[in-house]
Design an enzyme around this catalytic site. Sequence first.
Site, PDB file in Angstrom:
ATOM      1  N   GLU A  90      35.308  21.410   6.256  1.00 20.39           N
ATOM      2  CA  GLU A  90      35.794  22.519   7.085  1.00 20.39           C
ATOM      3  C   GLU A  90      34.865  22.807   8.263  1.00 20.39           C
ATOM      4  O   GLU A  90      35.336  23.105   9.360  1.00 20.39           O
ATOM      5  CB  GLU A  90      35.902  23.763   6.193  1.00 20.39           C
ATOM      6  CG  GLU A  90      36.616  24.909   6.872  1.00 20.39           C
ATOM      7  CD  GLU A  90      36.383  26.222   6.146  1.00 20.39           C
ATOM      8  OE1 GLU A  90      36.643  27.254   6.766  1.00 20.39           O
ATOM      9  OE2 GLU A  90      35.923  26.208   4.988  1.00 20.39           O
ATOM     10  N   ASP A  91      33.542  22.705   8.040  1.00 15.20           N
ATOM     11  CA  ASP A  91      32.580  23.173   9.053  1.00 15.20           C
ATOM     12  C   ASP A  91      31.857  22.077   9.826  1.00 15.20           C
ATOM     13  O   ASP A  91      31.081  22.380  10.728  1.00 15.20           O
ATOM     14  CB  ASP A  91      31.512  24.063   8.373  1.00 15.20           C
ATOM     15  CG  ASP A  91      32.107  25.341   7.800  1.00 15.20           C
ATOM     16  OD1 ASP A  91      33.216  25.698   8.225  1.00 15.20           O
ATOM     17  OD2 ASP A  91      31.477  25.970   6.937  1.00 15.20           O
TER      18      ASP A  91
END
Length: 739
Positions: A90-91
């Site tokens: 996600e990051d």
Amino acid sequence: MLEIDFEKENKAIAHEYKELLRISYQTLTPEDKKLIRKAFDVAMDAHKDQRRKSGEAYFFHPIAVAKIVASEIGLGATAIAASLLHDVVEDTPITIEDIEKMFGSKVAQLVEGLTKISIVQKEMNVSMQAENFRKMLFTLNDDVRVILIKIADRLHNMQTLDNMEDQKQIKIASETLYIYAPLAHRLGLYKIKNKLEDLGLKYTEPIIYKDIVSKIKETKEEQDAYIKDISDILTKALDEEKLDYIIKGRPKSIYSIYRKMKAQGVSFDEVYDKFALRIVYQSSPHEEKFLAWKIYSIVTDYYRPSPSRLRDWISSPKTTGYEALHITVMGPKGRWVEVQVRSERMDEIAEKGYAAHYKYKQGGSEESGLDIWLNLLKEALENPETNAVDFVEDFKMNLYSKEIFVFTPKGEIKSLPKGATSLDFAFSIHSEVGIRTRGTRVNGKLVPLNHELKSGDQIEIITSQYQKPTINWLDYVTTSRAKNKIKNVLNENTKKIAEEGKEILVRKLKHLKITLSESVVNELVNFFKLKTSLDLFYRVGVGAIENHQLKDYASQKSNTFINFFKNKIKRSASTASEDIHKQVLHSNYDMLVFGADQDKLDYKLSTCCNPIPGDEVFGFITINEGIKVHKRDCPNSISLQSNYAYRIMQAKWIDSSQQEFKAILHITGMDTIGLTNKLTKVISDNMNVNIQSISLSGEAGIFNGQIAVIVQNNNILKKLIDNIKQIDGVDKVTREYKN
């Protein structure tokens, strides 16, 4: 200066890594340690430039989550690795494909599930909340470990919530109390559930939280001395019996004290059982039960028990897998004290829930309560008909509900939520049994389908191939499984009736020299103020739209002057057809009924809240103006319900086309063989007719009969009477107008 900070940080991270391996509940092999090390290195590198709001390195968060997963939840190396990597996709630029290449499909599957949940959380707004929780629970279909890691992630987020702005703190804490704490409870993670609830209270009710915490601290010395007094007496007695055990004094959680204060309307000092004693003993599997009751006997030799508060979850474990003996005894100074008796195995299952449950599961042949619950949840998730808000509410209800234990006719034990009915039991056996349920016997006695069951009841289900669920069945059940099955069958029946209704409509319009077309359907839907074509066809099918109403439509259609204006104001065909041709049956709330028997009474709508059809309402019996109807959330509602409960009447809006009525038919004729069979066949072949009672008597070749049937309207009854008259031997069929 910055270099020193980095050095300190790296040392702290290295310490956390060693701690992670040391505290793991499961024994890690060299291969496991390699996998965890690799995940640690990849995640650390991926997050190296990220910081949390507090200013600390972001990587402390994945390590903290992995520690909770390893120690408090007790999962193995695959889940620990996935916890370390849970925010990487996600990051950072790393993809799921990269994770699969580096760590294999199992770790990748868990990380993908966690990434999907994170995306769901970020999209969240009030209207989407329930749908997003449902999506989150969908990951249970893949692997329950996804949810377990998500619970660990949520726990660490709650532990580090101080740096968030107030509004965000309240939102996250409310969400935690709403779904994550109940989930942890249902998966047997009681320790984590308590932590989540306490932290949730800290941010949603900060003043109350601080007040309870300070009072617990103030009374700590006194409580410790009190627990020591009891422990000393019990230690001496247990030692004499040469038992291997430990006694722990355990304060109740802050949230459970708060809940008791709120439920009982009492102050902190008036909550009497603010702590409990736990006796955890060592035992071989076959001696566990014997030793538990031996300890019970020793405890009750010294302290008088409350028989009504004895809980034996060893003979009948909770569906979460929880086992223990709970005794409430009268301790010194006239105070009630709860004593929990558990073996080491039971204690591990209570602390670790899911992971310990599978560690001790032998052979895996018998499905446990937890397996059954997971399967039921998957079944509910796969039901496309369920509204998301209803699903989450039902889900929460079934998460926290207390259990009862009942028996089948063969003596098999079944667990159901408290408040379940005999019809719920039928659906718990099998959905086909539920759908065909004609009657139920509890402890050998015939009871209504909505009979509430109690622990120890033995239930027998009577089925009939002709039986079909009715809309009233939704009021007879409490479990989401039964409700979903009934709704599915009703929807199928509705579509069948609508298909028949369409054919009837074609024939009736033909007599009026009108051909059924899309534009005619649109006009009819607007004429009868309905929402969809399914509404229209269904109402024709059940006889709610009569011939004279269709004639009114035909005469209006032929009036060109009205038609001209109607076309001017009619909504555009594109928007109309989009709505009209939806396959949804809308309730046309056009009738208000009162009480459990749904009586039709005179009433007035109150002006303080102006209820409209479809609102949740109640009736209030006034002194001079009869029944006044108020909305449930009316500003005066709480005052009326509190001060004049005896003058409140249940009330609800219903759709008169789906309302059912009782009619009694008197039949006479010549007695012939098989007459009863012919009668019941004719009645059950008539769609939407149910027999409530039937009695036939014959004398000297003549029979007299009385049949009570449940129908939706007069048209269906007329059709039924005509069909009964066709039976060979039937002379007269008349309707009686008194019970």
